[in-house]
Design an enzyme around this catalytic site. Structure first.
Site, mmCIF file in Angstrom:
data_model
loop_
_atom_site.group_PDB
_atom_site.id
_atom_site.type_symbol
_atom_site.label_atom_id
_atom_site.label_comp_id
_atom_site.label_asym_id
_atom_site.label_seq_id
_atom_site.Cartn_x
_atom_site.Cartn_y
_atom_site.Cartn_z
ATOM 1 N N ASP A 24 2.548 -7.707 13.381
ATOM 2 C CA ASP A 24 2.040 -9.037 13.065
ATOM 3 C C ASP A 24 2.855 -10.034 13.886
ATOM 4 O OD1 ASP A 24 3.226 -8.434 9.681
ATOM 5 O OD2 ASP A 24 4.422 -8.953 11.452
ATOM 6 N N MET A 79 0.582 4.794 -0.469
ATOM 7 C CA MET A 79 1.099 6.134 -0.141
ATOM 8 C C MET A 79 2.619 6.153 -0.121
ATOM 9 S SD MET A 79 -1.888 7.229 2.599
ATOM 10 C CE MET A 79 -1.614 8.990 2.661
ATOM 11 N N LYS A 80 3.200 5.414 -1.037
ATOM 12 C CA LYS A 80 4.656 5.376 -1.209
ATOM 13 C C LYS A 80 5.005 6.011 -2.544
ATOM 14 C CE LYS A 80 4.757 1.213 1.604
ATOM 15 N NZ LYS A 80 4.724 -0.269 1.590
ATOM 16 N N HIS A 117 2.149 6.498 5.178
ATOM 17 C CA HIS A 117 3.328 5.619 5.158
ATOM 18 C C HIS A 117 3.633 5.324 3.709
ATOM 19 C CE1 HIS A 117 5.814 2.109 6.220
ATOM 20 N NE2 HIS A 117 5.178 1.506 5.250
ATOM 21 N N ASN A 167 11.539 5.776 6.145
ATOM 22 C CA ASN A 167 11.379 4.403 6.597
ATOM 23 C C ASN A 167 12.674 3.621 6.349
ATOM 24 O OD1 ASN A 167 9.743 2.136 7.498
ATOM 25 N ND2 ASN A 167 9.797 1.422 5.382
ATOM 26 N N GLU A 168 13.150 2.947 7.409
ATOM 27 C CA GLU A 168 14.255 1.969 7.298
ATOM 28 C C GLU A 168 15.556 2.566 6.745
ATOM 29 O OE1 GLU A 168 12.693 -1.434 5.166
ATOM 30 O OE2 GLU A 168 10.915 -1.505 6.417
ATOM 31 N N TRP A 200 -0.578 -5.155 10.754
ATOM 32 C CA TRP A 200 -0.190 -5.054 9.345
ATOM 33 C C TRP A 200 -0.992 -5.996 8.453
ATOM 34 C CZ3 TRP A 200 1.666 -0.830 7.744
ATOM 35 C CH2 TRP A 200 2.216 -0.720 6.455
ATOM 36 N N GLU A 220 3.451 -1.763 12.570
ATOM 37 C CA GLU A 220 3.211 -2.814 11.574
ATOM 38 C C GLU A 220 3.094 -4.187 12.254
ATOM 39 O OE1 GLU A 220 6.028 -2.638 8.336
ATOM 40 O OE2 GLU A 220 6.128 -0.460 8.386
HETATM 41 O O1 G3I Z 1 -2.503 -5.706 -6.128
HETATM 42 C C1 G3I Z 1 -1.917 -4.494 -6.563
HETATM 43 C C2 G3I Z 1 -2.275 -4.169 -7.985
HETATM 44 O O2 G3I Z 1 -3.703 -4.081 -8.107
HETATM 45 C C3 G3I Z 1 -1.637 -2.859 -8.348
HETATM 46 O O3 G3I Z 1 -1.936 -2.511 -9.672
HETATM 47 C C4 G3I Z 1 -0.132 -2.943 -8.136
HETATM 48 C C5 G3I Z 1 0.488 -1.587 -8.391
HETATM 49 O O4 G3I Z 1 1.873 -1.714 -8.123
HETATM 50 O O5 G3I Z 1 0.184 -3.332 -6.785
HETATM 51 C C6 G3I Z 1 -0.413 -4.550 -6.402
HETATM 52 O O6 G3I Z 1 -0.211 -4.730 -5.063
HETATM 53 C C7 G3I Z 1 1.015 -5.079 -4.477
HETATM 54 C C8 G3I Z 1 0.686 -4.904 -3.003
HETATM 55 O O7 G3I Z 1 1.808 -5.205 -2.202
HETATM 56 C C9 G3I Z 1 -0.495 -5.783 -2.580
HETATM 57 O O8 G3I Z 1 -0.122 -7.109 -2.593
HETATM 58 C C10 G3I Z 1 2.207 -4.164 -4.832
HETATM 59 O O9 G3I Z 1 2.599 -4.389 -6.152
HETATM 60 C C11 G3I Z 1 3.365 -4.467 -3.897
HETATM 61 O O10 G3I Z 1 4.424 -3.552 -4.100
HETATM 62 C C12 G3I Z 1 2.899 -4.317 -2.458
HETATM 63 O O11 G3I Z 1 3.946 -4.661 -1.564
HETATM 64 C C13 G3I Z 1 3.882 -3.997 -0.301
HETATM 65 C C14 G3I Z 1 5.317 -3.623 0.087
HETATM 66 O O12 G3I Z 1 5.348 -3.059 1.404
HETATM 67 C C15 G3I Z 1 5.899 -2.622 -0.894
HETATM 68 O O13 G3I Z 1 5.127 -1.442 -0.863
HETATM 69 C C16 G3I Z 1 3.282 -4.948 0.724
HETATM 70 O O14 G3I Z 1 1.896 -5.136 0.452
HETATM 71 C C17 G3I Z 1 3.435 -4.371 2.128
HETATM 72 O O15 G3I Z 1 3.016 -5.309 3.112
HETATM 73 C C18 G3I Z 1 4.899 -3.982 2.404
HETATM 74 O O16 G3I Z 1 4.921 -3.369 3.659
HETATM 75 C C19 G3I Z 1 6.229 -3.039 4.167
HETATM 76 C C20 G3I Z 1 6.148 -1.690 4.841
HETATM 77 O O17 G3I Z 1 5.727 -0.712 3.914
HETATM 78 C C21 G3I Z 1 7.485 -1.334 5.460
HETATM 79 N N1 G3I Z 1 7.899 -2.369 6.415
HETATM 80 C C22 G3I Z 1 8.013 -3.700 5.782
HETATM 81 C C23 G3I Z 1 6.659 -4.097 5.191
HETATM 82 C C24 G3I Z 1 6.745 -5.482 4.569
HETATM 83 O O18 G3I Z 1 7.607 -5.461 3.478
#
Ligand code: G3I
Length: 353
Positions: free
Chosen positions: A269, A77-78, A111, A159-160, A314, A267
């Site tokens: 952890d 949802m970004k 979020h 955010n941030e 998280w 979030e």
């Molecule tokens: O696995 C998918 C893939 O199937 C899909 O096609 C692709 C599309 O971009 O995304 C892939 O997943 C990745 C996802 O993490 C799961 O591992 C995304 O590329 C990647 O961008 C994503 O990163 C997330 C990051 O925010 C950016 O959105 C992290 O999971 C998530 O833990 C992190 O969370 C942030 C909070 O939003 C804000 N606070 C900090 C926190 C940690 O950075």
């Protein structure tokens, strides 16, 4: 007399006979069998960050349904997912999470509408004027919030946005193209799209960075003084088993509490290996983490009831935590092992509720 001798002999024989029962199978004391689910013990919502493509796994989705009554999309949802190209929306990943939540009577926390780390390339390279950029962001916020009206209860609108050193506004494309008051504009557009949705500002390190926290409090109070809609603040609560101290965390939470807004531990952890001294989770470290989850739950419960927005962890399984790639070392920061076993950190969380 003979009877007494026989009884004594029998008792003596039994006393020295090895216990025929096998010694209990040694269990891993770092895991346990729960007696109550988090959402059933809690007096406020308990949520988890989930990924749409993981909710298709029965073991994980059953655990999520059993333990949580609030969901946050970990990344779906970004803006970089919602809008992969100009005038193009990708609803499917977010819809999957929202539909799962609605089907299971769970709250959805949105979020995050505006985050400098989730800007699609076409927005970064936007060739239009600043006015056209602002119109594009307004239309994006209006379209998303309108779509999920009555399904998404709350949004991290921004955010941030506060920089890490000195508490000034972070230099992001939003600030550059829309001016310093971009945050207020985004909150107002979200409110215009949905009069009932709760609007949050979300950030990290406010747990211990007084300068950053003061800037956040000033932002909240400025919005309230100007009539800019804001309902809550999200402490991301990315902490360690041993830091910051509970005294520091309590001071931080109470300072923001005094603004009157709702508080979300958004979030959570708890790093068990912040100093990279472990290659596997020890019982002592698991117990330290257990105590931490308990203390964090107690801290949230100490807030006035109308300011308890809830606690969101998280992630689900330890080995899927973002922290492992971010810090580059093994860690076990969450409530469930990679195999889906309940860790004693879950027990601590329950005790703190
Ligand atoms: O696995 C998918 C893939 O199937 C899909 O096609 C692709 C599309 O971009 O995304 C892939 O997943 C990745 C996802 O993490 C799961 O591992 C995304 O590329 C990647 O961008 C994503 O990163 C997330 C990051 O925010 C950016 O959105 C992290 O999971 C998530 O833990 C992190 O969370 C942030 C909070 O939003 C804000 N606070 C900090 C926190 C940690 O950075």
């Amino acid at each position: 007399m003979l009877t007494r001798i026989l009884i004594f002999a029998l008792v003596s024989l039994l006393a020295c006979k090895p216990d025929p029962v096998e010694p209990p199978t040694p269990v891993d004391e770092k895991v346990y069998t729960p007696t109550i689910a988090l959402k059933d013990k809690a007096t406020f919502p308990v949520g988890a960050a989930v990924q749409a493509n993981r909710l298709n796994l029965p073991s994980l989705s059953n655990l999520v349904k059993k333990e949580f009554n609030s969901l946050t999309a970990e990344y779906e949802m970004k803006q970089n997912i919602f809008m992969p190209a100009a005038n193009t929306y990708n609803w499917a990943p977010a819809d999957a999470i929202v539909d799962f939540a609605v089907a299971n009577g769970m709250r959805v926390h949105g979020h995050a509408l505006i985050w400098h780390s989730a800007v699609p390339d076409w927005v970064t390279n936007f060739a239009g004027t600043d006015a056209e950029f602002e119109t594009m962001i307004r239309d994006y916020i209006t379209t998303v919030v309108t779509r999920y009206k009555d399904k998404v209860a709350s949004w991290d609108v921004v955010n941030e946005a506060i920089a890490d050193n000195g508490g000034t506004l972070r230099n992001t494309i939003f600030r550059e193209r829309m001016g310093d008051d971009y945050i207020a504009k985004c909150f107002q557009w979200a409110r215009d799209a949905d009069p009932d949705v709760l609007l949050f500002y979300n950030d990290y390190n406010a747990e211990f960075d007084q300068t950053k926290r003061t800037a956040i409090i000033n932002l909240i109070n400025d919005f309230k003084s100007r009539g800019v809609p804001i309902d809550g603040f999200g402490f991301q609560m990315h902490i360690s088993h041993d830091a910051p101290s509970m005294a520091t965390l309590t001071t931080a939470v109470n300072q923001v509490k005094n603004t009157g807004v709702k508080i979300h531990f958004s979030e959570l952890d708890v790093r068990a290996n912040p100093n990279k001294d472990l290659t596997s989770l020890t019982l002592a470290r698991a117990q330290s983490q257990e105590a931490r989850y308990k203390a964090i739950a107690e801290l949230h419960k100490s807030l006035p009831a109308n300011q308890q927005f809830g606690i969101t962890v998280w992630g689900i399984y330890d080995d899927e935590s973002w922290l492992i790639n971010f810090w580059g070392n093994i860690d076990w920061p969450l409530l469930f092992t990679g195999e889906g076993l309940y860790k004693i950190s879950h027990r601590g969380f329950v005790e703190g509720l």
